[in-house]
Design a protein around this motif. Structure first.
Motif: not given
Lengths: 131, 131
Positions: B105-109, A87-88, A116-120, A123, B103
């Motif tokens: 901890g997600y790095q949002i792209l 969730d955001v 869209e992104g990269i989860c902890p 990372q 967010s």
DNA sequence: ATTGGTGCAAATGCTTTGCATAAAG
DNA sequence: CTTTATGCAAAGCATTTGCACCAAT
């Protein structure tokens, strides 16, 4: 819609999980309480429950659908590496409808922001494995 | 990335179509120019091209993925009945990032607005068939 | 008693892959 | 000549379905 123990437990477990599980992940969890349940029953109930608006079917990202027992309005981030969904927290999403200029004749029912992104976890994996 | 006639024509036809076709829809179109092409080639190239950022893979709605030859930032509406996807004209989308509060901890792209609705064709179908 | 739901296994449908051959650089 | 892409057929995987049996109302 008839209340069966299968349906009840599927809904209960989905609402308890905050991980937006896939059907088979949820199946594994439910099986602990109902060892003879079939994966087909899980699929059928997830379908019925989402038609009834009691859960949400999340169709973005990856091959597998994910399900969300939390139907309050909120946005999601999808990890582009592993497909995990979180969730955001955002400010009131619904003002987003104001940005529509032309919807090409569609009758708009729902709107939401998708990130869209990269989860902890991914990372972290990148740091150690340098991939 | 090597330039083959298959790859060239797949990209060309996808950019020409404004319909966000599925892989097999695009295959049918491309086959008119390359009758011996394989569906596997279409899938492989759509994958490569989207990795390269030359096209977009649209994963929301329905079972089949859809593809978009237009990579400029824009939003989509998905028809909940037939899965058809259309562009939605909006004011500058990117201000949407401002609504993020947490967010996790997600790095949002990337971010985008996604709409669901009923397309003009399905609306018409409802009127005549009363379903 | 009736209707809807379940479990199982088989089927479906989209997508991916292994492999031998062909084309690109 | 070396590497990457192609075509074909087979495999993979998530999801759906047919059917006989079972359970909820």
């Amino acid at each position: 819609m008839r209340i069966t123990s299968q349906r009840e437990i599927i809904l209960e477990e989905l609402q308890r999980l905050k991980t937006h599980p896939t059907a088979d992940e949820l199946y594994e969890v439910v099986k602990k309480r109902l060892p003879r349940i079939s994966i087909a029953t899980v699929y059928r109930n997830l379908e019925r429950l989402s038609e009834a608006g009691m859960i949400h079917k999340l169709e973005y990202g990856g091959r597998q659908k994910r399900f969300d027992g939390d139907t309050s309005p909120h946005s999601h981030v999808v990890c582009v590496r592993c497909g995990r969904i979180s969730d955001v927290e955002t400010r009131d999403d619904m003002e987003i409808l104001d940005i529509v200029v032309d919807s090409k004749g569609y009758q708009i029912l729902k709107c939401g922001v998708q990130f869209e992104g990269i989860c902890p976890f991914c990372q972290e994996r990148s740091k150690s494995k340098k991939d």
